[in-house]
Design a protein around this motif. Structure first.
Motif, PDB file in Angstrom:
ATOM      1  N   UNK A  44       4.367  12.017   1.336  1.00 29.67           N
ATOM      2  CA  UNK A  44       3.435  12.288   2.430  1.00 29.67           C
ATOM      3  C   UNK A  44       3.086  11.008   3.194  1.00 29.67           C
ATOM      4  N   UNK A  45       2.868   9.946   2.423  1.00 33.91           N
ATOM      5  CA  UNK A  45       2.489   8.682   3.050  1.00 33.91           C
ATOM      6  C   UNK A  45       3.544   8.189   4.007  1.00 33.91           C
ATOM      7  N   UNK A  46       4.819   8.319   3.618  1.00 37.80           N
ATOM      8  CA  UNK A  46       5.866   7.787   4.493  1.00 37.80           C
ATOM      9  C   UNK A  46       5.970   8.600   5.781  1.00 37.80           C
ATOM     10  N   UNK A  47       5.472   9.841   5.779  1.00 34.39           N
ATOM     11  CA  UNK A  47       5.475  10.633   7.021  1.00 34.39           C
ATOM     12  C   UNK A  47       4.181  10.369   7.810  1.00 34.39           C
ATOM     13  N   UNK A  48       3.036  10.464   7.100  1.00 32.33           N
ATOM     14  CA  UNK A  48       1.745  10.492   7.804  1.00 32.33           C
ATOM     15  C   UNK A  48       1.143   9.114   8.133  1.00 32.33           C
ATOM     16  N   UNK A  49       1.308   8.154   7.222  1.00 27.14           N
ATOM     17  CA  UNK A  49       0.666   6.849   7.477  1.00 27.14           C
ATOM     18  C   UNK A  49       1.188   6.210   8.773  1.00 27.14           C
ATOM     19  N   UNK A  50       2.527   6.164   8.989  1.00 27.77           N
ATOM     20  CA  UNK A  50       2.998   5.579  10.260  1.00 27.77           C
ATOM     21  C   UNK A  50       2.506   6.360  11.483  1.00 27.77           C
ATOM     22  N   UNK A  51       2.432   7.715  11.371  1.00 25.09           N
ATOM     23  CA  UNK A  51       1.952   8.515  12.509  1.00 25.09           C
ATOM     24  C   UNK A  51       0.495   8.162  12.804  1.00 25.09           C
ATOM     25  N   UNK A  52      -0.306   8.070  11.734  1.00 21.63           N
ATOM     26  CA  UNK A  52      -1.734   7.773  11.921  1.00 21.63           C
ATOM     27  C   UNK A  52      -1.919   6.411  12.582  1.00 21.63           C
ATOM     28  N   UNK A  53      -1.137   5.422  12.113  1.00 19.46           N
ATOM     29  CA  UNK A  53      -1.253   4.073  12.696  1.00 19.46           C
ATOM     30  C   UNK A  53      -0.870   4.109  14.179  1.00 19.46           C
ATOM     31  N   UNK A  54       0.175   4.873  14.469  1.00 19.40           N
ATOM     32  CA  UNK A  54       0.653   4.978  15.854  1.00 19.40           C
ATOM     33  C   UNK A  54      -0.408   5.616  16.760  1.00 19.40           C
ATOM     34  N   UNK A  55      -1.159   6.564  16.193  1.00 18.98           N
ATOM     35  CA  UNK A  55      -2.189   7.282  16.961  1.00 18.98           C
ATOM     36  C   UNK A  55      -3.510   6.508  17.031  1.00 18.98           C
ATOM     37  N   UNK A  56      -3.540   5.289  16.511  1.00 18.61           N
ATOM     38  CA  UNK A  56      -4.726   4.453  16.646  1.00 18.61           C
ATOM     39  C   UNK A  56      -5.664   4.421  15.442  1.00 18.61           C
ATOM     40  N   UNK A  57      -5.277   5.098  14.367  1.00 14.03           N
ATOM     41  CA  UNK A  57      -6.100   5.046  13.147  1.00 14.03           C
ATOM     42  C   UNK A  57      -5.843   3.711  12.451  1.00 14.03           C
ATOM     43  N   UNK A  58      -6.899   3.160  11.796  1.00 10.37           N
ATOM     44  CA  UNK A  58      -6.713   1.894  11.078  1.00 10.37           C
ATOM     45  C   UNK A  58      -5.865   2.123   9.832  1.00 10.37           C
ATOM     46  N   UNK A  59      -5.084   1.085   9.484  1.00  8.86           N
ATOM     47  CA  UNK A  59      -4.171   1.221   8.338  1.00  8.86           C
ATOM     48  C   UNK A  59      -4.935   1.447   7.031  1.00  8.86           C
ATOM     49  N   UNK A  60      -6.101   0.770   6.874  1.00  5.20           N
ATOM     50  CA  UNK A  60      -6.853   0.925   5.625  1.00  5.20           C
ATOM     51  C   UNK A  60      -7.329   2.368   5.444  1.00  5.20           C
ATOM     52  N   UNK A  61      -7.744   3.008   6.567  1.00 12.59           N
ATOM     53  CA  UNK A  61      -8.196   4.403   6.521  1.00 12.59           C
ATOM     54  C   UNK A  61      -7.014   5.310   6.155  1.00 12.59           C
ATOM     55  N   UNK A  62      -5.892   5.091   6.813  1.00 13.56           N
ATOM     56  CA  UNK A  62      -4.710   5.929   6.556  1.00 13.56           C
ATOM     57  C   UNK A  62      -4.293   5.834   5.086  1.00 13.56           C
ATOM     58  N   UNK A  63      -4.305   4.606   4.541  1.00 11.66           N
ATOM     59  CA  UNK A  63      -3.874   4.419   3.146  1.00 11.66           C
ATOM     60  C   UNK A  63      -4.893   5.035   2.184  1.00 11.66           C
TER      61      UNK A  63
END
Lengths: 163, 440
Positions: free
Chosen positions: B126-145
């Motif tokens: 899930x992380x490999x799909x969602x974390x990069x998308x979240x970062x791209x959409x402006x979410x902070x990396x710490x929140x996504x992780x």
């Protein structure tokens, strides 16, 4: 040459383990089918699955020694200075050789001493067959740990040979 | 003497960085050497050790075979592209609320955790799909992780969790797999609700955007696409509950279902991927089952040296109040869980702490869920926070940065754990209900 030998043995072991896993799956499915379709509970399938499990498990365990796949507490090792970490890694592989040697010795002697008995519901199979994977795993662990020590001396890394 | 040697050698080897499985094996050998007094006794003792390892009390038990099959089914689902379908459904269902991608992440990780049964596999997939998308959409990396790694922990409580099987085995036949599976359902829902609340509150505070509501048709379509994969959970629950087959057999049926879906229905599994899934499942099987085998020897040494009794007496000296004892057990399990991985923590601690908690009135099934939650907390805590490490690697962020903002998520997990510890009905109501139906 030695690395190639270890890589080949590792690949072969993992391939056998993967095939073994499929055979275990077939045994389990045959148990369900046997019970509901043939109205027969094949006890040999359960025993065969358990025997295969030992081979799958212990061959994979040896491969994980080569591929550094076992769970460990590496944080302290990571924090150590380079010179100390290198020495500790020699010690770790040395200890694995000791444990491998114990597995090889006791696996072999136990296999010999149980060879005269058979596995219940698998009359064709000597009980010693259940101890052979212990010896196999021990032998492979020794070879792979030596490979790691050689790699440390040379300053290289041992690469997984298959997946 | 043997016990002291066992404890000291085990601790030293762990600190040295020897893999846990061999640290247990070598410390057991050292304990046998210390207690044997000579070669005459040592050789039979080591024969017993290796026979125990491969015997019925070690790795050679039919119930253990559920573990490789759960791993195998999870791998096939990952390679078969289930992750994308679940992400699409989660985004359609909850993506429109504030911090929509974070909420989608929680739902997707929870659902995928139910299929894979492994928190680490969940974070990877899930992380490999969602974390990069979240970062791209402006979410902070710490929140996504943090969202991903905490949502993935639900996987340890779901029906395909190999840790549930591990616990029932470590409990020595005192707990049924079916009871544990049902006992985990309400805590899993509770943990998901807490994760959603934490994700929402942080999203509001940081002003993350809302997504757009795609309409019921899209939600229904994406659900229909994800449903066959989610059926794995239903198959396992139905087969065991209806008494059609054992947990091990139902796990093998789950593998066939996963293979059928990935290869025939979705047509996304190639031969190479199938072989890779076989190899990975075999490797993980080796790691886990050998640990079980060696831990049986460790457990044998602890039992003959009466460690569970001694630990119980020691804790009784501290307090006789169950609330205090349960709190202490939680603290000890949490601390151990931060250093050790889940499997060794479960295998080593269950025989010691389960009798203590039972003595103070906690049902072994409830203890199992408390144990799993503590281990889950450990998975997200350094120095050995496996899921956190994977999440940080995917999010390209340091563990230190993630730890700075972990509190809301950690708080939700801790709150869930306290509720499960002190309200037995949360874990016991469902298994009791199912049992009452079975009796009726």
């Amino acid at each position: 040459m030695y690395t190639r030998l270890c890589a080949t043995l590792s690949k072969l072991s993992l391939q056998l383990a993967a095939i073994g896993l499929m055979l275990i799956l077939l045994c389990m499915l045959y148990m369900v089918i046997g019970r509901y379709v043939f109205n027969d509970m094949p006890a040999w399938a359960e025993r065969l699955a358990l025997l295969l499990t030992l081979y799958v498990t212990l061959l994979s365990t040896a491969v994980s020694v080569r591929d550094a796949g076992h769970i460990g507490l590496e944080s302290f090792l990571v924090l150590a200075p380079d010179w100390l970490r290198l020495k500790l890694e020699y010690v770790i592989h040395g200890l694995l050789i000791v444990f491998g040697a114990l597995m090889l010795y006791f696996g072999t002697t136990l296999a010999i001493s149980y060879w005269g008995e058979t596995i219940p519901t698998l009359e064709w199979a000597p009980d010693g067959l259940r101890r052979i994977p212990v010896a196999l795993c021990g032998g492979l662990m020794i070879l792979f740990s030596i490979e790691h020590i050689i790699a440390l001396v040379k300053g290289t890394e041992v690469e997984p040979s298959w997946h | 003497m043997a016990l002291t040697v066992l404890a000291i050698v085990f601790a030293l080897l762990l600190i040295l960085g020897v893999p846990v499985v061999f640290a247990i094996g070598l410390s057991s050998v050292a304990a046998f050497v210390a207690s044997s007094g000579g070669l005459d006794m040592l050789v039979p003792n080591l024969n017993t050790m290796f026979n125990t390892m491969i015997g019925d009390s070690g790795m050679n038990k039919l119930a253990f075979l559920a573990i490789p099959f759960f791993i195998f089914a999870g791998e096939l689902m990952i390679y078969g592209g289930m992750a994308d379908k679940i992400v699409n459904f989660a985004k359609a269902a909850v993506g429109h609320v504030r911090g929509g991608l974070g909420m989608s992440n929680v739902v997707a990780c929870t659902l995928f955790g139910g299929i894979s049964g492994s928190a680490v596999a969940d974070v990877s997939a899930m992380g490999s799909v969602l974390i990069p998308i979240m970062k791209k959409e402006g979410y902070d990396a710490d929140y996504a992780v943090n969202v991903t790694t905490h949502a993935a922990l639900v996987g340890v409580l779901t029906p395909t969790s190999l840790n549930i099987i591990l616990f029932t085995l470590a409990a020595g036949g005192k707990v049924s797999i079916l009871d544990m599976i049902y006992a985990g359902i309400i805590p899993a829902i509770l943990l998901t609700a807490c994760n959603l609340a934490a994700a929402y509150l942080v999203a509001r505070k940081r002003g993350y955007p809302r997504g757009e509501w795609p309409g019921w048709a899209i939600v229904a379509r994406s659900f229909a696409a994800a449903l066959p994969g989610l059926m794995v959970i239903v198959i396992i629950l139905f087969c065991i509950t209806a008494g059609i087959c054992t947990a091990t057999e139902s796990a093998s049926i789950a593998v066939v279902w996963a293979l059928f879906l990935s290869a025939v229905v979705y047509r996304s599994l190639t031969v190479e991927q199938f072989i890779a899934a076989c190899a990975k499942a075999a490797k993980t099987t080796g790691t886990v089952l050998t640990l079980i085998g060696i831990s049986a020897v460790f457990g044998y040494l602890l039992a003959i040296n009466e460690v569970p009794t001694m630990a119980g007496e020691w804790m009784s000296h501290i307090s006789t109040n169950p609330f205090v004892i349960f709190f202490l057990v939680n603290i000890i399990l949490f601390v151990l869980g931060t250093f050790l991985d889940m499997a060794p923590t479960i295998l080593i601690c269950t025989p010691i702490f389960m009798p203590i908690c039972a003595k103070f009135g906690m049902d072994p099934v409830q203890f199992g869920i408390v144990m799993l939650l503590n281990c889950a907390l450990g998975l997200n805590t350094p120095p050995v926070g496996t899921t956190q490490f994977v999440g940080c690697a995917i999010g390209e962020i340091s563990v230190g940065q993630v730890m700075k903002t972990i509190l809301p998520f950690y708080g939700s997990l801790t709150a869930t754990m306290m509720l499960i510890t002190y309200i037995p009905a949360l874990s016991m109501w469902l298994p009791n209900l199912v049992r009452s139906f079975a009796v009726g």
